[in-house]
Design a protein around this motif. Structure first.
Motif, PDB file in Angstrom:
ATOM      1  N   PRO A  63      30.859  47.215  54.460  1.00 40.74           N
ATOM      2  CA  PRO A  63      31.414  48.005  53.356  1.00 40.74           C
ATOM      3  C   PRO A  63      32.916  47.854  53.184  1.00 40.74           C
ATOM      4  CG  PRO A  63      29.813  49.303  54.575  1.00 40.74           C
ATOM      5  CD  PRO A  63      30.004  48.044  55.344  1.00 40.74           C
ATOM      6  N   SER A  64      33.651  47.727  54.288  1.00 33.99           N
ATOM      7  CA  SER A  64      35.112  47.608  54.182  1.00 33.99           C
ATOM      8  C   SER A  64      35.511  46.337  53.433  1.00 33.99           C
ATOM      9  CB  SER A  64      35.758  47.620  55.574  1.00 33.99           C
ATOM     10  OG  SER A  64      35.273  46.558  56.366  1.00 33.99           O
ATOM     11  N   HIS A  65      34.704  45.280  53.546  1.00 35.28           N
ATOM     12  CA  HIS A  65      34.987  44.032  52.835  1.00 35.28           C
ATOM     13  C   HIS A  65      34.646  44.174  51.357  1.00 35.28           C
ATOM     14  CE1 HIS A  65      35.043  41.269  56.610  1.00 35.28           C
ATOM     15  NE2 HIS A  65      35.257  42.530  56.959  1.00 35.28           N
ATOM     16  N   LEU A  66      33.562  44.890  51.075  1.00 39.97           N
ATOM     17  CA  LEU A  66      33.184  45.142  49.687  1.00 39.97           C
ATOM     18  C   LEU A  66      34.222  45.995  48.970  1.00 39.97           C
ATOM     19  CD1 LEU A  66      29.354  45.821  50.091  1.00 39.97           C
ATOM     20  CD2 LEU A  66      30.417  43.852  48.978  1.00 39.97           C
ATOM     21  N   LYS A  67      34.850  46.905  49.713  1.00 44.25           N
ATOM     22  CA  LYS A  67      35.892  47.754  49.129  1.00 44.25           C
ATOM     23  C   LYS A  67      37.074  46.914  48.641  1.00 44.25           C
ATOM     24  CE  LYS A  67      34.967  52.026  51.707  1.00 44.25           C
ATOM     25  NZ  LYS A  67      35.502  52.970  52.729  1.00 44.25           N
ATOM     26  N   VAL A  68      37.375  45.844  49.353  1.00 40.38           N
ATOM     27  CA  VAL A  68      38.462  44.954  48.942  1.00 40.38           C
ATOM     28  C   VAL A  68      38.122  44.306  47.602  1.00 40.38           C
ATOM     29  CG1 VAL A  68      39.720  42.834  49.483  1.00 40.38           C
ATOM     30  CG2 VAL A  68      39.248  44.492  51.294  1.00 40.38           C
ATOM     31  N   VAL A  69      36.883  43.828  47.477  1.00 39.82           N
ATOM     32  CA  VAL A  69      36.443  43.206  46.227  1.00 39.82           C
ATOM     33  C   VAL A  69      36.512  44.209  45.080  1.00 39.82           C
ATOM     34  CG1 VAL A  69      34.519  42.092  45.039  1.00 39.82           C
ATOM     35  CG2 VAL A  69      34.942  41.597  47.461  1.00 39.82           C
ATOM     36  N   ARG A  70      36.053  45.434  45.320  1.00 35.06           N
ATOM     37  CA  ARG A  70      36.078  46.468  44.276  1.00 35.06           C
ATOM     38  C   ARG A  70      37.501  46.815  43.879  1.00 35.06           C
ATOM     39  NH1 ARG A  70      31.488  48.888  47.062  1.00 35.06           N
ATOM     40  NH2 ARG A  70      32.896  50.313  48.152  1.00 35.06           N
ATOM     41  N   GLN A  71      38.418  46.833  44.864  1.00 37.46           N
ATOM     42  CA  GLN A  71      39.813  47.145  44.571  1.00 37.46           C
ATOM     43  C   GLN A  71      40.441  46.062  43.695  1.00 37.46           C
ATOM     44  OE1 GLN A  71      41.550  49.815  44.975  1.00 37.46           O
ATOM     45  NE2 GLN A  71      43.504  48.981  44.276  1.00 37.46           N
ATOM     46  N   LEU A  72      40.106  44.810  43.949  1.00 37.91           N
ATOM     47  CA  LEU A  72      40.618  43.708  43.131  1.00 37.91           C
ATOM     48  C   LEU A  72      40.137  43.843  41.687  1.00 37.91           C
ATOM     49  CD1 LEU A  72      40.126  40.744  45.637  1.00 37.91           C
ATOM     50  CD2 LEU A  72      42.314  41.730  44.901  1.00 37.91           C
ATOM     51  N   ILE A  73      38.874  44.205  41.527  1.00 39.32           N
ATOM     52  CA  ILE A  73      38.330  44.411  40.177  1.00 39.32           C
ATOM     53  C   ILE A  73      39.035  45.576  39.496  1.00 39.32           C
ATOM     54  CG2 ILE A  73      36.266  45.088  38.879  1.00 39.32           C
ATOM     55  CD1 ILE A  73      34.613  43.611  41.026  1.00 39.32           C
ATOM     56  N   LYS A  74      39.265  46.645  40.230  1.00 38.59           N
ATOM     57  CA  LYS A  74      39.946  47.823  39.684  1.00 38.59           C
ATOM     58  C   LYS A  74      41.357  47.471  39.232  1.00 38.59           C
ATOM     59  CE  LYS A  74      39.296  51.666  41.843  1.00 38.59           C
ATOM     60  NZ  LYS A  74      39.375  52.772  42.848  1.00 38.59           N
ATOM     61  N   MET A  75      42.047  46.641  40.014  1.00 37.13           N
ATOM     62  CA  MET A  75      43.406  46.233  39.656  1.00 37.13           C
ATOM     63  C   MET A  75      43.417  45.443  38.351  1.00 37.13           C
ATOM     64  SD  MET A  75      44.806  45.257  43.476  1.00 37.13           S
ATOM     65  CE  MET A  75      46.515  44.920  43.038  1.00 37.13           C
ATOM     66  N   MET A  76      42.421  44.577  38.180  1.00 42.75           N
ATOM     67  CA  MET A  76      42.325  43.823  36.929  1.00 42.75           C
ATOM     68  C   MET A  76      42.068  44.755  35.750  1.00 42.75           C
ATOM     69  SD  MET A  76      40.296  40.267  37.681  1.00 42.75           S
ATOM     70  CE  MET A  76      38.887  41.041  38.475  1.00 42.75           C
ATOM     71  N   GLU A  77      41.220  45.744  35.960  1.00 46.02           N
ATOM     72  CA  GLU A  77      40.904  46.690  34.897  1.00 46.02           C
ATOM     73  C   GLU A  77      42.140  47.467  34.450  1.00 46.02           C
ATOM     74  OE1 GLU A  77      37.881  49.037  36.693  1.00 46.02           O
ATOM     75  OE2 GLU A  77      36.236  47.697  36.091  1.00 46.02           O
ATOM     76  N   HIS A  78      43.092  47.635  35.393  1.00 43.98           N
ATOM     77  CA  HIS A  78      44.316  48.377  35.077  1.00 43.98           C
ATOM     78  C   HIS A  78      45.455  47.464  34.635  1.00 43.98           C
ATOM     79  CE1 HIS A  78      42.122  51.576  37.184  1.00 43.98           C
ATOM     80  NE2 HIS A  78      42.926  52.416  36.545  1.00 43.98           N
ATOM     81  N   GLY A  79      45.132  46.188  34.359  1.00 43.24           N
ATOM     82  CA  GLY A  79      46.140  45.315  33.759  1.00 43.24           C
ATOM     83  C   GLY A  79      46.730  44.232  34.614  1.00 43.24           C
ATOM     84  N   THR A  80      46.417  44.200  35.911  1.00 41.76           N
ATOM     85  CA  THR A  80      46.950  43.141  36.767  1.00 41.76           C
ATOM     86  C   THR A  80      46.292  41.806  36.435  1.00 41.76           C
ATOM     87  OG1 THR A  80      47.458  44.614  38.626  1.00 41.76           O
ATOM     88  CG2 THR A  80      47.143  42.300  39.149  1.00 41.76           C
ATOM     89  N   LYS A  81      47.110  40.772  36.274  1.00 41.99           N
ATOM     90  CA  LYS A  81      46.591  39.422  36.046  1.00 41.99           C
ATOM     91  C   LYS A  81      46.265  38.809  37.400  1.00 41.99           C
ATOM     92  CE  LYS A  81      47.792  34.951  33.973  1.00 41.99           C
ATOM     93  NZ  LYS A  81      48.863  34.162  33.313  1.00 41.99           N
ATOM     94  N   LEU A  82      44.985  38.518  37.630  1.00 45.24           N
ATOM     95  CA  LEU A  82      44.529  38.010  38.923  1.00 45.24           C
ATOM     96  C   LEU A  82      44.259  36.506  38.832  1.00 45.24           C
ATOM     97  CD1 LEU A  82      43.806  39.198  41.756  1.00 45.24           C
ATOM     98  CD2 LEU A  82      41.427  39.152  41.011  1.00 45.24           C
TER      99      LEU A  82
END
Length: 284
Positions: A63-82
């Protein structure tokens, strides 16, 4: 060189992280998540070896690894260019080079133009002669290193019970084998020489798990060479703020230490997983 401490999100122009090795026992997923939650970058470059395809198994992606993936998606949703730059451990991603989906893009290399200066960013494995000529041996070494990180965790668990200082066996051995000073110096000179010829202001790599920020002189000029390090041993990132790139080392805020320790325990391998990984390494 600075230490990263935070509670409040820091607004920065750009961040570069590499060698997360999600899907392996050595990955420090809780620390990665803590770092990502503490920054609000306009641009986030994932500079290779993000998910470790060489050691990936269906039985281990906690789960801790999945949380990293979800956080990256959340950052993109808030405008970060990944920007995802493929590395050797996730080389399968190279087939998607050029693909863009909203704020997300796959590339093999990228040139960031910030404040009138050009930063050439790529993983760096293309300059690893050993890997290209003995790829099977490099893969075997990765398996052995993965096993070593498990042993390191067991040893540190025992040491913590007796109140002893944690050791970094895996880092010490890796520095002597893959990360010898001579090999690193050769890698850095090769990268720097090409960057000078291309007239870039900065060259940024990952791959060798050795964070760096230095000026390298060549026959044709000098270049600022930076390496984003890794999130297995060094826990480092490169951040562009106040008009320049800065190498930063992660360190948790005191109030978050207990929570991080608890999260990390979820990814600690059980005895059965330990035996399974050992058998995989020795090939029995």
């Amino acid at each position: 060189m600075q230490t990263i401490k935070h509670i409040k999100k820091r607004r920065i122009k750009a961040s570069v992280i590499s060698d997360l090795h999600l899907g392996t026992y050595g990955c420090k997923a809780p620390q990665i998540l803590d770092y990502l939650k503490g920054i609000d970058p306009e641009i986030l470059v994932l500079n290779g070896d993000i998910v470790d395809g060489w050691q990936f198994t269906r039985s281990y992606f906690p789960p801790s690894h999945l949380k990293v993936v979800r956080q990256l998606i959340k950052m993109m949703e808030h405008g970060t260019k990944l920007i995802y730059v493929a590395g050797n451990h996730d080389e399968v991603m190279r087939r998607f080079s050029g693909l863009k989906l909203g704020n997300f893009s796959f590339v093999n290399k990228v040139v960031l133009k910030i404040d009138g200066k050009k930063s050439w960013i790529f993983h760096g494995d293309v300059f690893d002669v050993f890997m290209h000529h003995s790829k099977w041996l490099a893969r075997l070494g990765a398996k052995g290193y993965g096993m070593l990180t498990i042993i390191n965790k067991v040893v540190n668990g025992i040491l913590s019970v007796f109140g002893k200082k944690r050791l970094s066996i895996s880092k010490s051995i890796k520095e002597r084998v893959k990360g010898s000073g001579q090999a690193i110096s050769r890698f850095e000179r090769t990268v720097a020489g090409l960057a000078v010829e291309k007239e870039y202001d900065y060259v940024i790599c990952g791959h060798i798990h050795t964070p760096a920020d230095k000026t390298i002189a060549t026959d044709k000029g000098e270049i600022r060479y930076l390496n984003s390090g890794d999130w297995v041993e060094n826990l480092t990132a490169l951040e562009y703020e106040n008009g320049e790139w800065q190498l930063k080392y992660w360190e948790p805020h005191w109030a978050e230490t207990e929570e991080l320790a608890t999260e990390e325990s979820f990814s600690r391998p059980s005895k059965a997983v330990f035996i399974s990984a050992f058998r995989e390494v020795i090939g029995s």
